[in-house]
Write an enzyme that holds these catalytic residues in place. Structure first.
Site, PDB file in Angstrom:
ATOM      1  N   ASP A 117      31.347  28.009  56.246  1.00 21.38           N
ATOM      2  CA  ASP A 117      32.191  27.985  55.056  1.00 21.38           C
ATOM      3  C   ASP A 117      31.599  27.027  54.018  1.00 21.38           C
ATOM      4  O   ASP A 117      31.444  25.841  54.287  1.00 21.38           O
ATOM      5  CB  ASP A 117      33.601  27.500  55.432  1.00 21.38           C
ATOM      6  CG  ASP A 117      34.530  27.489  54.231  1.00 21.38           C
ATOM      7  OD1 ASP A 117      35.022  28.582  53.879  1.00 21.38           O
ATOM      8  OD2 ASP A 117      34.750  26.419  53.635  1.00 21.38           O
TER       9      ASP A 117
ATOM     10  N   TYR B 190      30.874  22.803  46.100  1.00 26.50           N
ATOM     11  CA  TYR B 190      30.374  21.763  47.014  1.00 26.50           C
ATOM     12  C   TYR B 190      28.946  21.324  46.644  1.00 26.50           C
ATOM     13  O   TYR B 190      28.451  20.326  47.169  1.00 26.50           O
ATOM     14  CB  TYR B 190      30.384  22.238  48.480  1.00 26.50           C
ATOM     15  CG  TYR B 190      31.743  22.641  49.020  1.00 26.50           C
ATOM     16  CD1 TYR B 190      32.921  22.306  48.352  1.00 26.50           C
ATOM     17  CD2 TYR B 190      31.862  23.369  50.204  1.00 26.50           C
ATOM     18  CE1 TYR B 190      34.167  22.702  48.840  1.00 26.50           C
ATOM     19  CE2 TYR B 190      33.095  23.754  50.703  1.00 26.50           C
ATOM     20  CZ  TYR B 190      34.246  23.416  50.005  1.00 26.50           C
ATOM     21  OH  TYR B 190      35.476  23.807  50.504  1.00 26.50           O
TER      22      TYR B 190
ATOM     23  N   LYS C 279      32.820  30.434  47.583  1.00 29.74           N
ATOM     24  CA  LYS C 279      34.021  30.471  46.731  1.00 29.74           C
ATOM     25  C   LYS C 279      33.667  30.391  45.248  1.00 29.74           C
ATOM     26  O   LYS C 279      32.730  29.672  44.870  1.00 29.74           O
ATOM     27  CB  LYS C 279      34.952  29.305  47.092  1.00 29.74           C
ATOM     28  CG  LYS C 279      35.184  29.161  48.590  1.00 29.74           C
ATOM     29  CD  LYS C 279      36.146  28.051  48.960  1.00 29.74           C
ATOM     30  CE  LYS C 279      36.161  27.844  50.472  1.00 29.74           C
ATOM     31  NZ  LYS C 279      35.195  26.856  50.951  1.00 29.74           N
TER      32      LYS C 279
ATOM     33  N   HIS D 215      38.575  29.929  44.719  1.00 28.01           N
ATOM     34  CA  HIS D 215      38.745  28.613  45.350  1.00 28.01           C
ATOM     35  C   HIS D 215      40.139  28.029  45.096  1.00 28.01           C
ATOM     36  O   HIS D 215      40.757  27.477  46.003  1.00 28.01           O
ATOM     37  CB  HIS D 215      37.661  27.665  44.819  1.00 28.01           C
ATOM     38  CG  HIS D 215      37.326  26.539  45.739  1.00 28.01           C
ATOM     39  ND1 HIS D 215      36.096  25.949  45.778  1.00 28.01           N
ATOM     40  CD2 HIS D 215      38.078  25.880  46.652  1.00 28.01           C
ATOM     41  CE1 HIS D 215      36.094  24.978  46.684  1.00 28.01           C
ATOM     42  NE2 HIS D 215      37.291  24.918  47.224  1.00 28.01           N
TER      43      HIS D 215
HETATM   44  P1  NAP Z   1      37.853  18.193  58.605  1.00 33.07           P
HETATM   45  O1  NAP Z   1      36.942  19.216  59.120  1.00 33.07           O
HETATM   46  O2  NAP Z   1      39.289  18.263  58.933  1.00 33.07           O
HETATM   47  O3  NAP Z   1      37.344  16.739  59.013  1.00 33.07           O
HETATM   48  C1  NAP Z   1      36.054  16.307  58.688  1.00 33.07           C
HETATM   49  C2  NAP Z   1      35.907  14.833  59.060  1.00 33.07           C
HETATM   50  O4  NAP Z   1      36.055  14.654  60.473  1.00 33.07           O
HETATM   51  C3  NAP Z   1      34.576  14.263  58.673  1.00 33.07           C
HETATM   52  O5  NAP Z   1      34.773  12.925  58.251  1.00 33.07           O
HETATM   53  C4  NAP Z   1      33.786  14.320  59.986  1.00 33.07           C
HETATM   54  O6  NAP Z   1      32.811  13.292  60.037  1.00 33.07           O
HETATM   55  C5  NAP Z   1      34.888  14.043  60.998  1.00 33.07           C
HETATM   56  N1  NAP Z   1      34.628  14.652  62.305  1.00 33.07           N
HETATM   57  C6  NAP Z   1      34.323  15.950  62.566  1.00 33.07           C
HETATM   58  N2  NAP Z   1      34.205  16.168  63.891  1.00 33.07           N
HETATM   59  C7  NAP Z   1      34.429  14.966  64.484  1.00 33.07           C
HETATM   60  C8  NAP Z   1      34.416  14.520  65.846  1.00 33.07           C
HETATM   61  N3  NAP Z   1      34.166  15.371  66.830  1.00 33.07           N
HETATM   62  N4  NAP Z   1      34.689  13.201  66.100  1.00 33.07           N
HETATM   63  C9  NAP Z   1      34.960  12.347  65.098  1.00 33.07           C
HETATM   64  N5  NAP Z   1      34.981  12.700  63.788  1.00 33.07           N
HETATM   65  C10 NAP Z   1      34.711  14.002  63.488  1.00 33.07           C
HETATM   66  O7  NAP Z   1      37.766  18.064  57.009  1.00 33.07           O
HETATM   67  P2  NAP Z   1      37.416  18.876  55.714  1.00 33.07           P
HETATM   68  O8  NAP Z   1      35.964  18.786  55.419  1.00 33.07           O
HETATM   69  O9  NAP Z   1      38.370  18.411  54.689  1.00 33.07           O
HETATM   70  O10 NAP Z   1      37.797  20.390  56.034  1.00 33.07           O
HETATM   71  C11 NAP Z   1      36.953  21.264  56.723  1.00 33.07           C
HETATM   72  C12 NAP Z   1      36.365  22.332  55.831  1.00 33.07           C
HETATM   73  O11 NAP Z   1      37.364  23.137  55.224  1.00 33.07           O
HETATM   74  C13 NAP Z   1      35.605  21.794  54.622  1.00 33.07           C
HETATM   75  O12 NAP Z   1      34.388  21.187  54.975  1.00 33.07           O
HETATM   76  C14 NAP Z   1      35.514  23.021  53.781  1.00 33.07           C
HETATM   77  O13 NAP Z   1      34.513  23.895  54.264  1.00 33.07           O
HETATM   78  C15 NAP Z   1      36.917  23.588  53.964  1.00 33.07           C
HETATM   79  N6  NAP Z   1      37.833  23.107  52.897  1.00 33.07           N
HETATM   80  C16 NAP Z   1      38.252  23.996  51.963  1.00 33.07           C
HETATM   81  C17 NAP Z   1      39.089  23.586  50.945  1.00 33.07           C
HETATM   82  C18 NAP Z   1      39.537  24.567  49.921  1.00 33.07           C
HETATM   83  O14 NAP Z   1      40.040  24.147  48.857  1.00 33.07           O
HETATM   84  N7  NAP Z   1      39.434  25.840  50.192  1.00 33.07           N
HETATM   85  C19 NAP Z   1      39.520  22.257  50.856  1.00 33.07           C
HETATM   86  C20 NAP Z   1      39.107  21.372  51.851  1.00 33.07           C
HETATM   87  C21 NAP Z   1      38.270  21.807  52.873  1.00 33.07           C
HETATM   88  P3  NAP Z   1      31.201  13.492  59.896  1.00 33.07           P
HETATM   89  O15 NAP Z   1      30.926  14.659  59.011  1.00 33.07           O
HETATM   90  O16 NAP Z   1      30.772  12.186  59.273  1.00 33.07           O
HETATM   91  O17 NAP Z   1      30.674  13.650  61.284  1.00 33.07           O
END
Ligand code: NAP
Length: 298
Positions: free
Chosen positions: A50, A55, A80, A111
């Site tokens: 994704d 980004y 997106k 998005h």
């Molecule tokens: P997330 O996946 O909920 O959390 C990411 C965080 O958790 C990062 O700080 C990562 O650290 C940490 N992490 C991941 N696996 C871990 C583990 N096993 N142990 C400890 N820490 C861990 O957050 P997100 O990036 O907000 O959401 C995920 C994805 O959803 C995004 O990347 C994006 O692709 C999508 N998204 C879409 C929208 C939208 O508007 N459509 C908005 C937000 C997000 P490190 O990377 O430093 O390891």
């Protein structure tokens, strides 16, 4: 009982395509880190990535895909349309495809339901909104550039406006929304389902500095099952019926987050996670000049 294979889980879309249940997220994954993360994910077995124009890392995501050696047709790739591109949908997809170095994406999402004027930073168009944008996105089906179209950050009010408009001929295949135990949105998830829209859960781990990692309920379940809190959160999402998009740029975490097979959560464990009372939301819409959520994303 046959061994549970959470990583093989897919969800059928209203188009007939099936999306892999777990995908690597790439928001805030910097160029220089994201290529390695995408490559590691695909080597570990992920088949869903994704990303988004916003980004600023589509180019490196494409490089990670190619470095993995996994054939493009085996990968579900989502990107997106960014808010300032709403009047330039055809250009937007062409730019993303060029960045990614691919001829098509599996899913192209709007998005945000927010059409910004690129010439007046932060201002919404007076003569254009997301219904107009969707009308243009529908034209992409059949061009070979996108296999599916969908939306993101749509609450019920905006979905109703879109679905009830006479120009809406294609029901979005997906609504990608924030979903974790701090923001479980049961009404919106039910609305999506009732309208044949697959729900995809972003920030499934609670995003950066997640308070969920120290949540007592999550930790107790993780300890009892000899699993990590992150694995518990991901399997909870899959069992709730949505795809999950965990982001990490750390190779060991990429692999750990995909180590989900051979176990599941009991109904009681799911119910305990559902009952976590603390609410928080990572992506509010206060930074946009239009209201996105009307309290209808609960
Ligand atoms: P997330 O996946 O909920 O959390 C990411 C965080 O958790 C990062 O700080 C990562 O650290 C940490 N992490 C991941 N696996 C871990 C583990 N096993 N142990 C400890 N820490 C861990 O957050 P997100 O990036 O907000 O959401 C995920 C994805 O959803 C995004 O990347 C994006 O692709 C999508 N998204 C879409 C929208 C939208 O508007 N459509 C908005 C937000 C997000 P490190 O990377 O430093 O390891």
């Amino acid at each position: 009982m046959a061994a549970v294979k959470n990583t093989a889980k897919t969800f059928k879309l209203n188009s007939g395509d099936s999306v892999p249940g777990i995908g690597l997220g790439t928001w805030q994954s910097k160029p220089g880190q994201v290529e390695k993360a995408v490559e590691a994910a695909l080597r570990a077995g992920y088949r869903h990535i994704d990303t988004a124009f916003a980004y600023g890392n589509e180019k490196e995501v494409g490089e990670g895909i190619r470095a993995s050696g996994v054939p493009r047709e085996d990968i579900w790739l989502t990107t997106k349309l960014d808010n300032p591109w709403h009047k330039r949908v055809a250009e937007g997809i062409d730019q993303s495809l060029k960045n990614l170095g691919t001829s098509y994406v599996d899913l192209y999402l709007m998005h945000w339901p927010c059409s910004l004027d690129p010439d007046h930073e932060g201002k919404a168009y007076a003569d254009w909104d997301f219904v107009d944008t969707w009308r243009e996105m529908q034209k992409l089906i059949g061009t070979g550039k996108v296999r599916n179209i969908g939306v993101s950050n749509f609450g019920i009010k905006n979905l109703e406006k879109l679905l009830n408009d006479p120009s809406c001929k294609i029901v979005p295949a997906v609504n990608q929304i924030e979903l974790h135990p701090g923001n479980p949105s049961p009404k919106l998830v039910a609305y999506n389902k009732a309208h044949g829209i697959h729900t995809s859960g972003y920030s499934p781990l609670g995003s950066s500095d997640s308070p969920l990692y120290s949540n007592e309920t999550i930790n107790a379940i993780a300890k009892a099952k000899s699993r990590t809190p992150q694995q518990i959160l991901l399997v909870w999402g899959l069992q709730k019926g949505w795809s999950v998009l965990p982001k990490t740029v750390t190779t060991s975490r990429v692999e750990a987050n995909y180590d989900l097979d051979g176990w599941s959560l009991s109904d009681d464990e799911v119910a305990k996670i559902d009952a976590i009372p603390d609410r928080f939301k990572v992506c509010q819409d206060g930074w946009l000049p239009v209201t996105v959520f009307y309290g209808d994303d609960e």
